[in-house]
Design an enzyme around this catalytic site. Structure first.
Site, PDB file in Angstrom:
ATOM      1  N   LYS A  80      11.061 -20.093  10.519  1.00  0.00           N
ATOM      2  CA  LYS A  80      11.803 -20.272  11.768  1.00  0.00           C
ATOM      3  C   LYS A  80      11.153 -19.551  12.942  1.00  0.00           C
ATOM      4  O   LYS A  80      10.622 -18.458  12.781  1.00  0.00           O
ATOM      5  CB  LYS A  80      13.220 -19.712  11.608  1.00  0.00           C
ATOM      6  N   ARG A 164      28.885 -36.330  11.170  1.00  0.00           N
ATOM      7  CA  ARG A 164      29.745 -37.481  11.489  1.00  0.00           C
ATOM      8  C   ARG A 164      29.554 -37.912  12.940  1.00  0.00           C
ATOM      9  O   ARG A 164      29.552 -39.104  13.240  1.00  0.00           O
ATOM     10  CB  ARG A 164      31.209 -37.134  11.242  1.00  0.00           C
ATOM     11  N   GLY A 234      21.179 -22.408   3.251  1.00  0.00           N
ATOM     12  CA  GLY A 234      20.742 -21.098   3.739  1.00  0.00           C
ATOM     13  C   GLY A 234      21.240 -20.004   2.826  1.00  0.00           C
ATOM     14  O   GLY A 234      20.683 -19.740   1.767  1.00  0.00           O
ATOM     15  N   SER A 235      22.355 -19.401   3.228  1.00  0.00           N
ATOM     16  CA  SER A 235      22.887 -18.262   2.487  1.00  0.00           C
ATOM     17  C   SER A 235      23.547 -18.690   1.177  1.00  0.00           C
ATOM     18  O   SER A 235      23.803 -17.849   0.313  1.00  0.00           O
ATOM     19  CB  SER A 235      23.914 -17.550   3.364  1.00  0.00           C
TER      20      SER A 235
END
Lengths: 321, 189
Positions: A80, A164, A234-235
């Site tokens: 990142k 969505r 991620g986590s």
């Protein structure tokens, strides 16, 4: 990035479809992720939930740490950079990263400009909360779009909302006629040419992945059923009680997202998912999805708008930009 | 004629588009039972280690059995999966073609490239070939036929029913490679 490089970079995105990209903070985690079947790993010093906890400025990780992880696995490695921080991106490109994530999870470095990704050879993935944002990132040269969701919360609600929204807005575009498309380009603040292409195909020109708040195999399956082409976790893996088991379960759930029997099977006796946060405990300023360019921008400043009037659209909602 | 595309992970959707463009049906293969009514199988690009891990031992054996009598085309990661032997690092493979595959042999994404390559079996025409974190075909057995090379590297081979390419024809407009594979399937059925 010329046209050929763009083909190569979108090509790599396509090869990552139907897979899981996992956040890892060291070599051991990277190996666990690869063994579990991750199609790529995201190397970073702190996973989003820890960034959230610790506060302060979150920056690009130490290149040595990223190189160590590259050394440890055979799958592509992503890392990142802060939004707009092109020098961090230059460093990652130099170390031979496979994908750069210009990420709202880190503290932004520029309140007006995203990175001009056409200036780079390496591919970029960028977050989006709606179609306009996705198309602006693609105009800037992103080779992959992911929903922002709300990283580090273990709460899927924002990821679902963004996915969505993008899919709904894509469907809407296919129903509009030419003159409506011009108006829609203005509303979405996106390139008319890009809007026309997307209206024809009903799809983004780059793969559309889901991210932000994935904590369980069911979360991954839900996003895939809604139309995500891959899932970032991620986590959710390394903050769970059994990372290896969670990682394998989420990989299986992403391939067999339509198979309730398999989903039940991998969800059984998994252990505790990552600690989670509900949205009402987060103040607006704590929402990472809001982290982005938030100054107002005159429409005439936008090269894609081709707007004849000098309208000053005072946009305060950061998600519009 | 029904063509299967292994859809455990990777670029399977692009092959569906190619086949439908050519007027052929295709089917995503994620279970052993999916192999029952297909006549040929494409193993697409993606991450070979990921596909291996998702594929359990039973499915792996069924893929081998299927390949005894049906053509299989491995592309990039798919080529690695059908190799006789895999290096860098070593991993299991189906062993459908007698060659040794070297993973990530050209380097990382910055080393991915596009080349114009001449194909003798396609009337000596030049084709745009897209190599993405591609493997190399490091060595081949005596009964393997080389279909194309680029800068002295072998990029496409075939042996009996099966073929392997280290580049991605599904990322270009060209349909010749898919047509060639469809002919192989037709001849085998």
């Amino acid at each position: 990035m010329n046209e050929n490089q763009s083909k190569l970079n979108i090509g790599l995105s396509r090869m990552l479809c139907g897979g899981v990209i996992m956040d890892v903070t060291n070599k051991d985690q990277a190996r666990i992720a690869e063994d579990a079947g991750a199609c790529s790993v995201m190397a970073l010093e702190k996973i989003p939930s820890d960034i959230r906890r610790d506060g302060g400025v979150a920056r690009m990780s130490d290149p040595q740490m990223i190189l160590d992880i590259k050394e440890a696995v055979s799958i592509p490695v992503m890392a990142k950079v802060r939004i707009g921080h092109f020098a961090e991106a230059q460093i990652l490109q130099e170390l031979g990263i496979d994908f750069i994530d210009e990420s709202e999870v880190l503290t932004p470095a520029d309140e007006v400009h995203h990175i001009n990704k056409w200036e780079f050879k390496s591919p970029f993935v960028c977050g989006a909360t709606n179609l306009g944002e996705a198309l602006r990132r693609i105009s800037e040269g992103a080779s992959m779009i992911r929903t922002k969701g709300e990283a580090g919360t273990g709460n899927i609600i924002e990821g679902v909302k963004h996915l969505r929204t993008i899919i709904f807005e894509l469907k809407m575009l296919t129903r509009l006629n030419q003159s409506e498309l011009y108006a829609e380009a203005k509303r979405l603040q996106a390139s008319v040419d890009l809007i026309k292409d997307v209206a024809k195909s009903g799809k983004l020109p780059v793969p559309n992945f889901a991210a932000g708040g994935v904590a369980t195999p069911a979360d991954a399956a839900m996003l895939m059923q809604l139309g995500a082409e891959s899932v970032f976790v991620g986590s959710g893996i390394f903050n769970s009680s059994n990372p290896s088991k969670f990682a394998k379960a989420i990989v299986t759930a992403t391939t067999y997202f339509n198979d309730a029997d398999k989903l039940m099977d991998v969800s059984r006796n998994l252990g505790m998912p990552m600690p989670s946060l509900s949205m009402d405990t987060l103040s607006e300023k704590d929402k990472l999805q809001r982290v982005q360019v938030t100054v107002s921008l005159g429409l005439d400043d936008c090269q894609w708008m081709r707007c004849p009037k000098k309208i000053n659209c005072n946009i305060v909602d950061g998600s519009r930009l | 004629m029904n063509i299967g595309i292994l859809a455990l992970q990777g670029g399977f959707a692009l092959h569906e588009q190619k086949l439908s463009q050519l007027g052929f049906q295709s089917k995503r293969i994620i279970y052993s039972r999916d192999l029952d009514d297909i006549q040929g199988l494409i193993i697409p690009g993606g991450e070979s280690s990921t596909m291996l891990r998702i594929c359990n031992a039973l499915f792996f054996d069924d893929l081998k059995k299927f390949a005894n009598s049906h053509p299989v085309w491995g592309i990039c990661a798919g080529a690695i999966l059908i190799a006789g032997k895999v290096e860098n690092p070593s991993q299991e493979s189906l062993g459908l073609i007698d060659f040794s595959a070297q993973r990530n042999a050209y380097g990382n994404q910055n080393d991915s490239f596009i080349a114009e390559i001449k194909f003798e079996f396609l009337d000596n025409s030049l084709k745009e070939c897209i190599f993405i974190r591609a493997p190399k075909i490091a060595s081949i057995g005596p009964s393997v036929q080389v279909l194309a090379t680029y800068n002295k590297e072998i990029v496409m081979i075939e042996q009996n029913l099966h073929m392997a390419s280290t580049f991605h024809p599904e990322l270009t407009d060209c349909t010749d490679f898919h047509e060639y594979f469809l002919k192989k399937v037709e001849n085998a059925t």
